[in-house]
Design a protein around this motif. Sequence first.
Motif, mmCIF file in Angstrom:
data_model
loop_
_atom_site.group_PDB
_atom_site.id
_atom_site.type_symbol
_atom_site.label_atom_id
_atom_site.label_comp_id
_atom_site.label_asym_id
_atom_site.label_seq_id
_atom_site.Cartn_x
_atom_site.Cartn_y
_atom_site.Cartn_z
ATOM 1 N N GLN A 374 0.829 -1.207 0.000
ATOM 2 C CA GLN A 374 0.000 0.000 0.000
ATOM 3 C C GLN A 374 0.863 1.256 0.000
ATOM 4 O O GLN A 374 0.534 2.245 -0.666
ATOM 5 N N GLN A 375 1.965 1.220 0.731
ATOM 6 C CA GLN A 375 2.883 2.360 0.718
ATOM 7 C C GLN A 375 3.461 2.569 -0.677
ATOM 8 O O GLN A 375 3.675 3.710 -1.108
ATOM 9 N N TYR A 376 3.720 1.486 -1.377
ATOM 10 C CA TYR A 376 4.208 1.596 -2.759
ATOM 11 C C TYR A 376 3.189 2.307 -3.635
ATOM 12 O O TYR A 376 3.523 3.248 -4.365
ATOM 13 N N LEU A 377 1.928 1.892 -3.549
ATOM 14 C CA LEU A 377 0.879 2.510 -4.367
ATOM 15 C C LEU A 377 0.705 3.986 -4.000
ATOM 16 O O LEU A 377 0.524 4.836 -4.873
ATOM 17 N N ASP A 378 0.751 4.279 -2.706
ATOM 18 C CA ASP A 378 0.566 5.669 -2.266
ATOM 19 C C ASP A 378 1.719 6.570 -2.698
ATOM 20 O O ASP A 378 1.534 7.779 -2.873
ATOM 21 N N GLU A 382 1.665 10.978 -9.300
ATOM 22 C CA GLU A 382 0.420 11.115 -10.046
ATOM 23 C C GLU A 382 0.690 11.172 -11.544
ATOM 24 O O GLU A 382 -0.034 10.606 -12.344
ATOM 25 N N ASP A 383 1.750 11.872 -11.911
ATOM 26 C CA ASP A 383 2.123 12.014 -13.316
ATOM 27 C C ASP A 383 3.516 11.419 -13.491
ATOM 28 O O ASP A 383 4.498 11.957 -12.980
ATOM 29 N N ARG A 388 10.135 13.029 -9.012
ATOM 30 C CA ARG A 388 9.837 13.327 -7.616
ATOM 31 C C ARG A 388 10.932 12.729 -6.748
ATOM 32 O O ARG A 388 11.400 11.618 -7.016
ATOM 33 N N SER A 389 11.376 13.464 -5.768
ATOM 34 C CA SER A 389 12.414 12.963 -4.866
ATOM 35 C C SER A 389 11.771 12.361 -3.624
ATOM 36 O O SER A 389 10.705 12.803 -3.182
ATOM 37 N N TYR A 390 12.448 11.356 -3.057
ATOM 38 C CA TYR A 390 11.926 10.659 -1.883
ATOM 39 C C TYR A 390 13.023 10.586 -0.822
ATOM 40 O O TYR A 390 14.214 10.483 -1.146
ATOM 41 N N PRO A 391 12.633 10.608 0.446
ATOM 42 C CA PRO A 391 13.627 10.362 1.499
ATOM 43 C C PRO A 391 14.209 8.963 1.352
ATOM 44 O O PRO A 391 13.589 8.067 0.767
ATOM 45 N N ARG A 442 5.023 2.661 -15.549
ATOM 46 C CA ARG A 442 4.992 3.757 -14.579
ATOM 47 C C ARG A 442 6.268 4.586 -14.592
ATOM 48 O O ARG A 442 6.342 5.628 -13.963
ATOM 49 N N GLY A 443 7.310 4.103 -15.286
ATOM 50 C CA GLY A 443 8.540 4.881 -15.390
ATOM 51 C C GLY A 443 9.413 4.832 -14.161
ATOM 52 O O GLY A 443 10.285 5.673 -13.973
#
Length: 678
Positions: A374-378, A382-383, A388-391, A442-443
Amino acid sequence: MDDCTLEKLGVKPGPLTPAFNKNVTSYFITLASDAEAITLDPRTSDNGASYEIKGGGGGGKTVPVEPGAKLTLTIQVTAEDGQTTRNYVIAVNRLSAKDASLASLTVGLEGCLEPAFSPEQLSYECQVPYSATTLKVEAAVSDSKIGVTVQADAMSDGAVTLNLGATSVLIEVRSADGSTKRLYSLTVLRGVCPRHIQLTDPAEAASLEDPISLSLLHRPVSLPSSADPAQLYSAQLLDAAFRPSRTDPADGSPLPPSETANAAAAASGDIKWQPRPDAAADARLSACPAEIVDLRAGAGGASTLRAKAARQIGADLAARTSASMSELRKNYQHCKPDAATAPDAARQWERRLRNIFDVSDAKQLVEMGEKSAQQYLDSLPEDPAISRSYPAGSSPQDHLLRACNAYACAIDAAGSSAPNRWQLHLRLGQLLEEMQHCQDVRGVKIADAMAGDTGAATSAGTDTAALDSAKEDEIDAICRLRGVSDSAGLGAKLRALDAEMRHLRDQGQSSKADSVQSLFLWKSRQATAEGAAQQRAASSESPLSHALDKYRDALSLADSNGELHCHVGRLMVARGEYGEAIRRLESALSWQPNNPAARLYLGAALARDILQSGKDSQPPRAPEAIDLLCDGLETLLQRLQAKPESKRCLFAEEPLQPTDHALLRASLSLGQLTPEQQ
């Protein structure tokens, strides 16, 4: 002696909200603008109890309320013992004759308001599926003397008739004394039609064409420009293609700051354009005579797009599918291949996935896996086009890999005797398939997340690259023996491999010839994008191969499960192994004749097998392939038409999606196969 409740509580004018219940102590009531007072009539449950009304000045049953005033009345009930008390609280709000606010704003079941309704919020949006042609808009007021008018370009039986894209609805509210007016606005956004729309007037079609997609406009907008008439774009395409732009894409001219941003933004240089909805163009488009193409029947009769939208093209699919269930079961009931072998516990890639958690409880591991999934999907953007950068440790790759780790450990912890163990294998297969889908569609590069010295897994991409490199080196060596350089084209290398294979067979070296033939087949797949994709899917170190292993493991434990046969068949189609795919998908339909994914993929496998063989000008199963493909694509189109946006899920949980590469190839196959049968 200690009963301090009310048996009843009468209110004039009423009613109370919520309805009176002696165990409920909090209420509110809204009085009309001409109600000068509120009268309370309480009665205690115990004749020996007493009550007192507080907050109303004199403490009497009738309490005067000023226009626009809000006050709180408290009825304190004292039991016969004189000690036990209970307070009933009533919030009273008397409307002002100058008030022009809505009490509520609701839309039909197919729509929802954004943001949530508040009397002070004046602007709303509502998204509905394409299948919605009208929308019931209900505006309620607290005072019957307040006037309300719902205004739209077209109304039918009290409902708003929707345009093809955006529809503007205005709700005018007039105060009881007529001195105040307030205007609420609602913009209804319909989903995109999933079918091809063809305007009957070529000139109108040209003027209403989106310059980005070259398809019909949807929710037309324009940019601040000196052009006359202004260039129109589809709103969602313009937003995605030119989000950071500060120039008009039609002519490259800079957009005026006054049109795009406030003074502060202009001073800082952070200026972005703001598109202008073109309601007139949307209304003109919706009134155009048009035809919408049906896969089986072709284009329907021309009518306006407003009327056409109400027609559920292919609506007989469900009835036809239902009627053919017994026939399908009869046709495919003999098509049940042998079950897969028992799960293999010695796979190296699976052992690597297990070396991550110290937890040994299977149930706890499953919970951890579902949380990570679920964390993966969240965390997915969106585009996909926007980076997008992630911690550290919280990217989609990290979450998906942890979900795979957890389920691999759960399979090991559950043991061979655990009930429904096949479900663990199925879920791990879905997660592994998502790795490939996430990278292709999803790239997101999952292989990068699997690399490194984490000890959890080695990079599938690195292993695959090493194997591919070894094959390329062997091919180059053979080509050099045949006088073909390493930099030669694909055709020259294939001819060199073919010559070497024939030479070895002539020399009686059949084993070496077979080895060269396998290299030839591997290399020849690179000639087309489809072949290259099949090559990646067939690689023993690809996530799809690992997913296929787990689907087969699940199938060995539940061989009568049609869903599992379908999953195996889908991946066999992706690998280009159409014979095995056909057998598995036929078996899936023997258990689940109404499985739309199995029907579509079986049609795709039959079609690709027919087109690749080219042996029979009129193959006997071609009509069946066309029928299955049409049914599958119609099902997808109807889903998109009725529900344009769905909750995010793993691809394998709902494989009938427009982003599926196999589905796109199926559409191409249908186009290639149909002319041959006409």
